[in-house]
Design a protein around this motif. Structure first.
Motif, PDB file in Angstrom:
ATOM      1  N   LYS A  12       0.803  -1.249  -0.149  1.00 49.12           N
ATOM      2  CA  LYS A  12      -0.080  -0.104   0.070  1.00 49.12           C
ATOM      3  C   LYS A  12       0.693   1.331   0.004  1.00 49.12           C
ATOM      4  N   ARG A  13       1.748   1.189   0.864  1.00 47.02           N
ATOM      5  CA  ARG A  13       2.590   2.500   0.874  1.00 47.02           C
ATOM      6  C   ARG A  13       3.342   2.679  -0.466  1.00 47.02           C
ATOM      7  N   ILE A  14       4.116   1.779  -0.964  1.00 46.33           N
ATOM      8  CA  ILE A  14       4.845   1.897  -2.345  1.00 46.33           C
ATOM      9  C   ILE A  14       3.716   2.196  -3.382  1.00 46.33           C
ATOM     10  N   ARG A  15       2.769   1.588  -3.504  1.00 42.37           N
ATOM     11  CA  ARG A  15       1.713   1.987  -4.506  1.00 42.37           C
ATOM     12  C   ARG A  15       1.423   3.665  -4.589  1.00 42.37           C
ATOM     13  N   LYS A  16       1.113   3.767  -3.216  1.00 44.70           N
ATOM     14  CA  LYS A  16       0.697   5.516  -2.985  1.00 44.70           C
ATOM     15  C   LYS A  16       1.673   6.331  -3.493  1.00 44.70           C
ATOM     16  N   SER A  17       2.924   5.982  -2.984  1.00 44.38           N
ATOM     17  CA  SER A  17       4.087   6.516  -3.200  1.00 44.38           C
ATOM     18  C   SER A  17       4.339   6.883  -4.776  1.00 44.38           C
ATOM     19  N   LYS A  18       3.983   5.871  -5.505  1.00 44.17           N
ATOM     20  CA  LYS A  18       4.082   5.806  -7.049  1.00 44.17           C
ATOM     21  C   LYS A  18       2.907   6.525  -7.608  1.00 44.17           C
TER      22      LYS A  18
END
Length: 184
Positions: A12-18
């Motif tokens: 979730k964190r990586i998806r949102k950061s991208k």
């Protein structure tokens, strides 16, 4: 933190950061949006294949999705709560200092060698390195096919996945701090 929760938060964190929507990530990874939602909520345990697809779609190494950085800096392990192990007919005492920590991949122990004591454990798992500090006394160490003499406050590092042994060389107790690091 449990692994499912760590994986969920990492994705979730990586998806949102991208700046990717769930729909877009699901489409790029070739998984259903419903499955991605379950994974991100920690409700589904993704297979290795799905983790690989998500990692490729997020353009990160798969191991990044497995990272669990739930590391607590403050930890106390009073000596009275640890049970010593007597070895070599009671002449050697091994006591856990810090138990194995999955985040740091470290553990440590105190080793007391009484007069004429010897400590020769089984080799550890591949990739294990031992850091030794002589707290008191004089000790002989055989490691990596070599012999070393450790005096008080001397330190050494060696591969613990090979045979090694310590011997007390004096008529007093020798005390060592052993720190094991698991590199692989």
């Amino acid at each position: 933190m449990e692994l499912n929760r760590a994986v969920a938060e990492n994705i979730k964190r990586i998806r949102k950061s991208k700046k990717l929507s769930m729909e877009r990530l699901a489409a790029e990874a070739g998984v259903s949006r419903s499955m991605l939602g379950q994974i991100e909520r920690g409700e589904a345990n993704p297979s290795v294949a799905i983790l690989g697809k998500l990692a490729m779609a997020l353009k990160v190494p798969a191991e990044v999705l497995l990272e669990n950085d739930d590391f607590v800096t403050l930890a106390e392990y009073p000596e009275v709560k640890t049970k010593p192990t007597r070895l070599d007919g009671g002449k050697a005492v091994l006591r856990e200092n810090f138990p194995y920590d999955e985040v740091t991949r470290l553990e440590s122990r105190f080793l007391d060698l009484y007069i004429s004591a010897r400590y020769e454990p089984e080799p550890s798992v591949p990739g294990c390195v031992c850091y030794v500090t002589a707290m008191s006394g004089t000790v002989s160490l055989m490691a990596e096919g070599q012999s070393f003499r450790l005096l008080e406050r001397d330190a050494i590092r060696f591969a613990a996945d090979q045979p090694y042994r310590f011997e007390n060389m004096t008529n007093a107790t020798a005390r060592l701090l052993l720190v094991y690091q698991y590199l692989k």
